[in-house]
Design a protein around this motif. Structure first.
Motif: not given
Lengths: 207, 193
Positions: B45-48, B34-37, B42-43
């Motif tokens: 971020q969760e994928d990453s 959440k900080d770096i991206a 949200t999807a």
């Protein structure tokens, strides 16, 4: 706090070190504060080492947690479980792994041997563990892997295990005469040679 | 059970160890991403996170505890996954190979890491810096946090301005070390004066 060698700091916890970092930052003189954002060192190499305590401290600083959504956890857990299952199935030596792959693909020893340009008896001896993998031409081993698998962490781990199976254990090496020493060194050279040729094969295929 | 034992069990393919790693890693990685991206959905971020966890566990043989902590190593995969997702979305993002923890690639393949600026076997003289300098450089330059995030993470009333100033001064000290050592002099250009 100017000690750069973390070992010289004694058994200090990351928490108390964090307190010191905070104190130093709070004491920072901001009167000549630069207004520009310092450009990140984008071109710093990956060969970077911070002090051991610094690594622990950075981990602690980045430790704060967010609740994981159940769906995400389920999805990741399922994939990781598959990885674990595959890892169990493929644990062991390269010869066993490639034999399993060949059987899964319903290929015969003769067929694979022809494809990689090696005598069938040589391949059969390798599969059965009668011929030492490390004594085999890395090109043949690479072609064998390439024919049945792709280079991933599992294959690489199996290759290392197979190559080291006949190498002298460290304890024996320490007591061994000079004539024994090349055996272990050869193992590294051999594995690197196989991996290098595998990469060449992959590049040729992709070209 | 400590982390080393957990990693050993995961290397052996023990399912419980894989799940334990997921449980340990996921919450902190979610907070980190959440900080770096923050620009990603949200999807994404969760994928990453999913990519990073599965890839790092799948490549667990490459992890070397002598080089970094396990969370540090996995965060490298998160940054790589984030860059990959941004690139796939058409962003002008170079897929920075330095994001990947490649040092074990070097060990296994004998190939250079792709960084041409530093002779093989040489590491940046970061250990010569005070601990606080190392921490702020690690957070800013390697973990990818901005100054506001550095301050918030460090906590204790530390301000964004203090982090900015300290980073500036830390880089100045690093530059001075580089300039004073013939081994590193050619690298001084890597740090903007």
């Amino acid at each position: 706090m100017t000690t750069s060698d973390p070992k010289a700091r004694g058994p200090e916890s990351a928490t108390s070190l964090l307190d010191e970092v905070r104190r130093e930052l709070l004491a920072e003189n901001l009167t000549d504060q630069t207004s520009t954002e310092e450009a990140p060192l984008r071109d710093l190499p990956s060969r970077v080492r911070f002090g051991e305590m610094v690594n622990e401290l950075v981990d602690e600083i980045l430790m704060s947690a967010d609740a994981a959504p159940p769906e995400l956890r389920r999805s990741v857990a399922t994939k990781v479980d598959l990885i674990m299952t595959r890892r169990r199935q493929r644990s062991g030596l390269l010869e066993r792994l490639l034999r399993s792959s060949r059987l899964e693909k319903r290929r015969t020893v003769s067929d694979v041997a022809t494809s990689i340009g090696v005598d069938e008896t040589v391949l059969a001896a390798l599969e059965d563990g009668l011929q030492e993998l490390r004594a085999t031409d890395p090109q043949i081993v690479a072609s064998w892997i390439f024919e049945l698998e792709h280079l991933d962490a599992h294959v690489e781990a199996a290759l290392w295990r197979s190559a080291q199976t006949t190498a002298l254990p460290q304890a024996e090496l320490a007591m061994a005469g000079e004539e024994d020493r090349p055996k272990l060194a050869t193992s590294d050279t051999f594995v690197k040679g196989v991996i290098e040729r595998l990469r060449e094969l992959a590049q040729t295929k992709n070209a | 059970m400590d982390l080393d034992e957990l990693l050993d069990a995961a290397r052996e393919g023990e399912s419980w160890a894989g799940l334990a790693l997921v449980t340990q890693l996921m919450p902190t990685l979610l907070s980190y991403v959440k900080d770096i991206a923050g620009d990603l959905s949200t999807a994404d971020q969760e994928d990453s996170i999913e990519r990073a966890i599965t890839r790092s566990i799948d490549s667990i043989e490459r992890y070397d505890a002598q080089r970094a902590s396990f969370p540090t190593w996995v965060r490298g995969y998160v940054r790589y996954a984030v860059a990959d997702i941004r690139r796939a979305k058409g962003g002008d993002v170079a897929l920075d190979e330095a994001h990947l923890p490649q040092w074990l690639e070097e060990v296994n393949s004998g190939e250079p890491s792709g960084d041409s600026s530093l002779p093989e076997g040489l590491t940046w003289p970061l250990l010569e810096l005070p601990v606080t300098d190392q921490v702020i450089i690690a957070l800013r330059d390697f973990e990818g946090l901005n100054y506001e995030q550095c301050a918030r993470r460090i906590g204790g009333g530390v301000t964004e301005g203090a982090c900015r100033v300290r980073h500036h001064r830390a880089l100045g000290r690093l530059r001075a070390i580089l300039e004073g050592d013939p081994t590193y002099q050619h690298l001084t250009g890597a740090i903007q004066p």
